[in-house]
Write an enzyme that holds these catalytic residues in place. Structure first.
Site, PDB file in Angstrom:
ATOM      1  N   LYS A 110      26.153   8.156   9.671  1.00  0.00           N
ATOM      2  CA  LYS A 110      26.106   9.510  10.462  1.00  0.00           C
ATOM      3  C   LYS A 110      26.900   8.935  11.648  1.00  0.00           C
ATOM      4  O   LYS A 110      27.465   9.758  12.326  1.00  0.00           O
ATOM      5  CB  LYS A 110      24.883   9.691  10.221  1.00  0.00           C
ATOM      6  N   ASP A 111      27.328   7.150  10.686  1.00  0.00           N
ATOM      7  CA  ASP A 111      28.176   7.160  12.332  1.00  0.00           C
ATOM      8  C   ASP A 111      29.891   6.638  12.027  1.00  0.00           C
ATOM      9  O   ASP A 111      30.624   7.241  12.415  1.00  0.00           O
ATOM     10  CB  ASP A 111      27.508   5.244  12.873  1.00  0.00           C
TER      11      ASP A 111
ATOM     12  N   ARG B 196      23.267  17.051  19.113  1.00  0.00           N
ATOM     13  CA  ARG B 196      22.321  18.084  17.253  1.00  0.00           C
ATOM     14  C   ARG B 196      20.995  18.332  18.476  1.00  0.00           C
ATOM     15  O   ARG B 196      19.936  18.826  17.936  1.00  0.00           O
ATOM     16  CB  ARG B 196      22.342  17.101  16.487  1.00  0.00           C
ATOM     17  N   ARG B 197      20.270  17.122  18.650  1.00  0.00           N
ATOM     18  CA  ARG B 197      18.429  16.893  19.000  1.00  0.00           C
ATOM     19  C   ARG B 197      18.681  17.228  19.862  1.00  0.00           C
ATOM     20  O   ARG B 197      17.871  18.906  20.057  1.00  0.00           O
ATOM     21  CB  ARG B 197      18.471  15.783  19.081  1.00  0.00           C
TER      22      ARG B 197
ATOM     23  N   ARG C 284      20.638   6.063  25.861  1.00  0.00           N
ATOM     24  CA  ARG C 284      21.485   5.324  24.322  1.00  0.00           C
ATOM     25  C   ARG C 284      20.892   4.134  24.349  1.00  0.00           C
ATOM     26  O   ARG C 284      19.819   4.092  25.361  1.00  0.00           O
ATOM     27  CB  ARG C 284      23.178   5.242  25.475  1.00  0.00           C
TER      28      ARG C 284
ATOM     29  N   ARG D  72      15.861   1.512  23.501  1.00  0.00           N
ATOM     30  CA  ARG D  72      15.091   2.768  23.687  1.00  0.00           C
ATOM     31  C   ARG D  72      13.786   2.518  23.546  1.00  0.00           C
ATOM     32  O   ARG D  72      13.396   3.425  24.888  1.00  0.00           O
ATOM     33  CB  ARG D  72      15.340   3.816  22.855  1.00  0.00           C
TER      34      ARG D  72
ATOM     35  N   CYS E 194      32.265  14.112  17.971  1.00  0.00           N
ATOM     36  CA  CYS E 194      31.099  13.650  18.373  1.00  0.00           C
ATOM     37  C   CYS E 194      29.977  14.641  19.353  1.00  0.00           C
ATOM     38  O   CYS E 194      28.876  14.411  19.769  1.00  0.00           O
ATOM     39  CB  CYS E 194      30.540  12.325  18.834  1.00  0.00           C
TER      40      CYS E 194
END
Length: 310
Positions: A82-83, A132-133, A150, A156, A243
């Site tokens: 995904k990165d 996306r979220r 981030r 986090r 992105c």
């Protein structure tokens, strides 16, 4: 690469290093005589805490790792798929050697008082920097507030404890990898929170001509993960997603070998949602990815993606 030593390069975050340990363990089982050593690097994405689009977007997490590979300082890179940007090819001279068996693709909610997503009161601050979220939450739970956050998963969790947000959304597989599944309040189904392209898949990347190494690690590859990832990345490539594009989707290989790809493109405010879902039938994975991208382009995905600053 010498036959008895493989140098593995990776980001130096706790999660990235946990991923490397999985690769080392699988390699040790497959080739007991081969030694591995870890070459950790700090990437731009790990150092920079602002908006990713200001530092080349997702390539921010892979550039330094790729450089170490190409300079011959390491032989094998471990990346979260995904990165890895899909809107441009892999760096010249490198290739994927294997995609590992896929982990959980779902997102997890972390709420200190144990409330589920549907139980969160209006104004609850959700810590996430994922477009996306944020777009999906805006569409399904417009009364919740997204606050930019981030940093690696551990960081986090610290920010949540410090009160910078009331809840977090993180990848379930990432929390598993760092040994913190205990903090998960609720695992969200892909219908509730559609995952990012390449979710839960680790890719092994090496120099193109390193055929001994490719032979050595190809046994770690998982055929279903390879098919699913190929379809998803071709889908993202055709859409030229960047992105800042709220794009989500996942391919799934059924037990009988049939594969489908479900995908969505959103406006950042969640007010427009484009949907597509197709089965591969006899098509190869890349053709399925292309076909689903074309279905979304017919619905206006190009204008939607190009209308978002990046």
């Amino acid at each position: 690469m010498s036959a008895d030593l493989i140098r593995i390069v990776s980001r130096d975050s706790p999660m990235a290093l946990a991923q490397v340990e999985r690769v080392r363990a699988e390699l040790a089982a497959l080739h007991p005589r081969t030694r591995t050593e870890v070459v950790p690097v700090k990437t731009t994405g790990d150092k920079w805490m602002g908006d990713l689009s200001a530092v080349e977007g997702k390539g921010a997490f892979t550039k330094e790792v790729d450089a170490a590979l190409l300079a011959g300082e390491a032989d094998l890179a471990v990346h979260c798929v995904k990165d890895i940007p899909a809107d441009r090819p892999l760096p010249a001279g490198t290739a994927f050697a294997a995609f590992l068996r896929r982990d959980d693709i779902r997102d997890a909610l972390i709420h200190p008082e144990g409330l589920s997503l549907d139980e969160l009161p209006a104004g609850t601050r959700i810590g996430t920097s994922s477009v996306r979220r944020a777009a999906q939450l805006a569409a399904s739970h417009p009364h919740l507030l997204c606050v930019p956050m981030r940093g690696n998963a551990n960081r986090r969790l610290e920010k949540l404890a410090a009160g910078e947000a009331d809840a977090l959304l993180l990848a379930a597989s990432g929390l598993e990898r760092i040994g913190r599944p205990d903090v998960i309040t609720e695992i969200l189904s892909p219908e509730v929170m559609c995952p990012p392209i390449g979710a839960g898949v680790l890719a092994l990347q090496c120099r193109e001509g390193d055929s001994d190494l490719i032979d050595a690690v190809s046994g770690l590859g998982d055929p279903a993960a390879h098919r699913e990832t190929t379809a998803e990345r071709m889908f993202l490539h055709v859409l030229q997603g960047h992105c800042n594009s709220p794009i989500a989707g996942y391919a799934q290989v059924e037990r009988n070998g049939d594969m489908s790809l479900r995908a969505k493109v959103f406006t950042p405010d969640g007010k427009t949602v484009l949907n597509a879902h197709e089965w591969a039938g006899p098509l190869d994975p890349a053709t399925l990815g292309t076909s689903v991208a074309v279905a979304l382009l017919r619905q206006g995905a190009r204008e939607l993606i190009d209308g978002i600053a990046h």
